[in-house]
Each structure stands twice: as structure tokens, then as C-alpha cells.
Design a protein around this motif. Structure first.
Motif, PDB file in Angstrom:
ATOM      1  N   GLN A 230      35.919  51.188  96.894  1.00  0.00           N
ATOM      2  CA  GLN A 230      35.985  52.290  97.862  1.00  0.00           C
ATOM      3  C   GLN A 230      34.976  51.983  98.958  1.00  0.00           C
ATOM      4  O   GLN A 230      33.784  51.834  98.681  1.00  0.00           O
ATOM      5  N   SER A 231      35.497  51.854 100.187  1.00  0.00           N
ATOM      6  CA  SER A 231      34.646  51.481 101.329  1.00  0.00           C
ATOM      7  C   SER A 231      33.872  50.201 101.030  1.00  0.00           C
ATOM      8  O   SER A 231      32.670  50.084 101.311  1.00  0.00           O
ATOM      9  N   SER A 232      34.568  49.231 100.398  1.00  0.00           N
ATOM     10  CA  SER A 232      34.026  47.894 100.062  1.00  0.00           C
ATOM     11  C   SER A 232      33.035  47.909  98.909  1.00  0.00           C
ATOM     12  O   SER A 232      32.490  46.855  98.555  1.00  0.00           O
ATOM     13  N   PHE A 233      32.775  49.062  98.294  1.00  0.00           N
ATOM     14  CA  PHE A 233      31.871  49.132  97.149  1.00  0.00           C
ATOM     15  C   PHE A 233      32.699  49.283  95.869  1.00  0.00           C
ATOM     16  O   PHE A 233      33.675  50.062  95.832  1.00  0.00           O
ATOM     17  N   PRO A 234      32.341  48.562  94.798  1.00  0.00           N
ATOM     18  CA  PRO A 234      33.136  48.633  93.565  1.00  0.00           C
ATOM     19  C   PRO A 234      33.080  50.007  92.923  1.00  0.00           C
ATOM     20  O   PRO A 234      32.011  50.616  92.801  1.00  0.00           O
ATOM     21  N   VAL A 235      34.252  50.508  92.544  1.00  0.00           N
ATOM     22  CA  VAL A 235      34.341  51.769  91.811  1.00  0.00           C
ATOM     23  C   VAL A 235      34.132  51.505  90.323  1.00  0.00           C
ATOM     24  O   VAL A 235      33.487  52.292  89.620  1.00  0.00           O
ATOM     25  N   ILE A 236      34.706  50.406  89.854  1.00  0.00           N
ATOM     26  CA  ILE A 236      34.508  49.959  88.476  1.00  0.00           C
ATOM     27  C   ILE A 236      34.134  48.479  88.517  1.00  0.00           C
ATOM     28  O   ILE A 236      34.268  47.823  89.551  1.00  0.00           O
ATOM     29  N   GLU A 237      33.638  47.978  87.417  1.00  0.00           N
ATOM     30  CA  GLU A 237      33.316  46.557  87.352  1.00  0.00           C
ATOM     31  C   GLU A 237      34.604  45.737  87.429  1.00  0.00           C
ATOM     32  O   GLU A 237      35.620  46.113  86.831  1.00  0.00           O
ATOM     33  N   PRO A 238      34.598  44.632  88.180  1.00  0.00           N
ATOM     34  CA  PRO A 238      35.779  43.771  88.219  1.00  0.00           C
ATOM     35  C   PRO A 238      36.191  43.345  86.816  1.00  0.00           C
ATOM     36  O   PRO A 238      35.348  43.072  85.951  1.00  0.00           O
TER      37      PRO A 238
END
Length: 400
Positions: A230-238
Motif C-alpha cells: 500500500q503506497s509502496s509499503f508492504p502490507v504483509i511480508e512477501p
């Protein structure tokens, strides 16, 4: 080489084995070669090079892509080949080469409403990468008229594909699935060429030749990962969905046969037929015979003319070429086979002391695909530039 939607299918868009000279003759020449340049269409023809020969080539492309009302123009370039041949003995020539085998380069976008909501999502699909080929070629002369050759190649490279979905509700959510496949293995190509004198004193020859690439399975390693940001920030770990899974890809058998009439150092007329069994192709981890590809059948016609070899006039020593090639490609879209037709012109300019080195230029223009619902048409122009350097190495010095 620029955006190529068809490179999303199979192993991508394939490079021709033809070097610059053959490219100017409609990619024909599996039966004929001279001692000036390397002919890579047939391993058996490398034996015609009696000098140590370095061939280097680059290729550029400009094209217009059309689908419905959408239009796009783009271009690109790449290394075409680097090849070195040298005579080990009077009837044996050894060569090494490196060239691209295929490339993947595509990017497209579509928008759809998310089911059960009024919200749109934008879908992006892209791919980058390619496969290369390093080869060792052995060619031998058998008797006066027959030559045989074997090309042993190491194929390697990787292709990266990504599928992304962006939700258009202002939340800036982006879901991505990334797929990377790495390839490596060996492959073989054999060839034979027969030069039959029709007139005495080498005034006219009938050439017959053919080359066959064995169908083979190449090793592949596949990794697939998922990301949600979201907005280039991870929501969950890849998350790694597939981690270095081993498999293989089946490459099809291919062959090219042809004949030519050759007035040495004056005129060559050649006609070839090529076939590639892409219905035998199997993608990574799949045994499904319905691979979405079709067999390739093509005709290649070419002519090469030298006004007056050995003349004191420079332009009498320039070699002029023209060619034509037509047939289908491996790609099938909406049950329609994609066809490709092109015309070519070529020139080889001698240079250096004694005109022992050469600069070659080939121009290819053509069309692939047609307009229609869900179809893509490409009109393209290609330029191939080759440099040939020759030297008399490994010869004993003699004093008279």
C-alpha cells in the motif's frame, strides 16, 4: 528489441540463426557459403572459411504495433552474434560463437470492474529477459564435394514475468505475483552440404544442403513470489509460493533444407524451406500437448550478385543482396495463426589492405499479424550490421 506482445508466448521471440549476410538474402543460404564470411545456417559450411575469421554483428529494430484503436511505436537493439572460426587443418575448421536465442520483452495494461463492486482494478502484465547460446562448431570436408558439421551449444538465461493488480479506490493497494525461471542445458545441431560442379573449371555449381536441430529438454528452475503493498509499503511480508522448483522445458526439433545455383564470385541464387515443430513444445512443469503454439513452415528466397570480383573499381567488388521470406510463426491468437512476411536488401563492402575485411549491412522490412478483434499487427523495419575481420594465422613461414 522493443515491446513485443508475442514474446509473452512460449519461450519468447526467437532470433534467427542467420548472420548479417544471410539476413540480406531472406535468411536463406543453408546450402551455400563463401570463404569471406561465416554462414551460421549450416554447421557444415564453416569449413569453407580458410582464413581465421572473426564475425561480429548487431541488430536494431523499429516497429509500429496496432490493436483496434490502440497504436504504439517503439524500437530497440541488441548484440546479434560474435563468432570466430579458424582452420585446424586443410579439411577441418573449428569455430566458437555466442548469440541470443530468444528474448522476452512485453508490457500491457487493462482495466476491469471488480465483481460485485463499482470499483475498477488496473491489471498489468510484463516480462523481461532472454535465453542465450554459446556454441562450438566442428566442420570437416569429406572428399571433393561433401562437407559435414556439428554445432554443440550451451543454452542459458532467465525470464522474469510479473502480474500486478492495483485497486482504483484511492487506497493504493497493489498485489503482485512475480515469476522467475532460469534455464541451462546443452543442445546439438548437425548439418551437411554438397557442392556439385555443373560446368568445368568451377564455372557453375549446384549446392544442396540441410541442417537439423535435435529436439531436447533443457533444465529449468522456477521461483514464484507474492507481494501486497500500500503506497509502496508492504502490507504483509512477501511470500514465496514456489521456491526453486526444478523442472524442464521441451524445445522442438527444427530443420532447414535448400538448394542454390552458384556462379563463383559472381552470382548466387538460393531457395530454402524451414520447419520448426513447436506443437512439441512443453512449458515448465507441463505435459499438456495443447500449448497454444503451432508448427512453423517458411520459405526463404535470396540472390547475391558481385559485378566484377577482383576489379580495380571498388564498387565492382561490393556484394549486393536481395531476399524474401514468408510463412507462419509459432504464435496462435484466438485460434488464428500469426503469419510473417518480409523483404530484405543487403550489401557487403570490402575494406582494408587487399580488401580482406568486410562491413555488411542488411535491411529487413515486413509485417506480422493482421488487424481484427483481439488481434495485433506489427509492421517492422530491422537493420543488421556486421563486421568481418580475416587473418592468415597458424601458417608456417616459408623462404624462397
Amino acid at each position: 528489441m522493443g515491446n513485443s506482445p508475442y514474446s509473452s508466448l512460449g519461450l519468447g521471440e526467437l532470433y534467427s540463426d542467420a548472420f548479417t549476410g544471410s539476413s540480406g538474402m531472406g535468411q536463406s543460404g543453408v546450402s551455400t557459403a563463401n570463404s569471406f564470411e561465416i554462414n551460421n545456417l549450416n554447421p557444415a559450411l564453416w569449413v569453407r572459411n580458410k582464413f581465421t575469421t572473426l564475425d561480429f554483428g548487431v541488430v536494431g529494430q523499429y516497429k509500429k504495433i496496432e490493436s483496434g484503436s490502440a497504436r504504439q511505436t517503439n524500437g530497440g537493439g541488441n548484440l546479434g552474434y560474435v563468432a570466430l572460426s579458424f582452420p585446424v587443418a586443410s579439411r577441418w575448421t573449428l569455430g566458437v560463437s555466442i548469440k541470443p536465442y530468444s528474448f522476452t520483452d512485453f508490457s500491457n495494461k487493462s482495466s476491469k470492474i471488480i465483481a460485485g463492486t463499482p470499483i475498477y482494478a488496473d491489471y498489468y502484465n510484463s516480462g523481461k529477459g532472454g535465453i542465450n547460446k554459446v556454441s562450438i562448431t566442428n566442420a570437416v570436408q569429406i572428399g571433393k564435394y561433401l562437407s559435414l558439421g556439428l554445432e554443440s551449444s550451451y543454452i542459458f538465461g532467465n525470464v522474469r514475468k510479473a502480474s500486478e493488480a492495483a485497486i482504483g479506490d484511492g487506497t493504493d493497494y497493489l498485489a503482485s505475483v512475480n515469476d522467475r525461471t532460469t534455464y541451462n542445458d546443452i543442445a546439438f545441431k548437425g548439418g551437411a552440404a554438397l557442392r556439385i560442379p555443373i560446368k568445368k573449371n568451377n564455372k557453375l555449381n549446384l549446392n544442396v544442403g540441410g541442417a537439423y536441430s535435435l529436439g531436447t529438454r533443457i533444465n529449468a528452475v522456477n521461483t514464484v513470489s507474492f507481494e501486497l503493498t500500500q503506497s509502496s509499503f508492504p502490507v504483509i511480508e512477501p511470500d514465496t509460493l514456489v521456491n526453486k522448483r526444478n523442472g524442464s522445458v521441451k524445445l522442438p526439433a527444427q530443420y532447414q533444407v535448400g538448394f542454390s545455383f552458384e556462379w563463383p564470385y559472381k552470382l548466387t541464387l538460393s531457395a530454402d524451406y524451414s520447419h520448426e515443430s513447436w506443437t512439441d513444445y512443453r512449458s515448465f512443469g507441463s505435459s499438456d500437448p495443447k500449448n497454444g503454439l503451432s508448427d512453423v513452415d517458411r520459405m526463404h528466397l535470396g540472390v547475391e550478385y558481385t559485378p566484377r570480383f577482383g576489379s580495380l573499381s571498388y564498387f565492382d567488388n561490393v556484394r549486393y543482396r536481395a531476399g524474401f521470406s514468408t510463412g507462419n510463426t509459432p504464435y496462435v491468437v484466438k485460434e488464428n495463426n500469426i503469419k510473417d512476411t518480409n523483404f530484405s536488401l543487403g550489401f557487403t563492402f570490402p575494406m582494408g589492405r587487399g580488401y580482406q575485411n568486410f562491413v555488411s549491412l542488411s535491411f529487413i522490412g515486413g509485417q506480422r499479424g493482421v488487424m481484427g478483434t483481439g488481434m495485433i499487427r506489427e509492421r517492422y523495419g530491422k537493420v543488421a550490421l556486421g563486421l568481418t575481420l580475416r587473418e592468415s594465422w597458424f601458417q608456417k613461414q616459408k623462404i624462397d
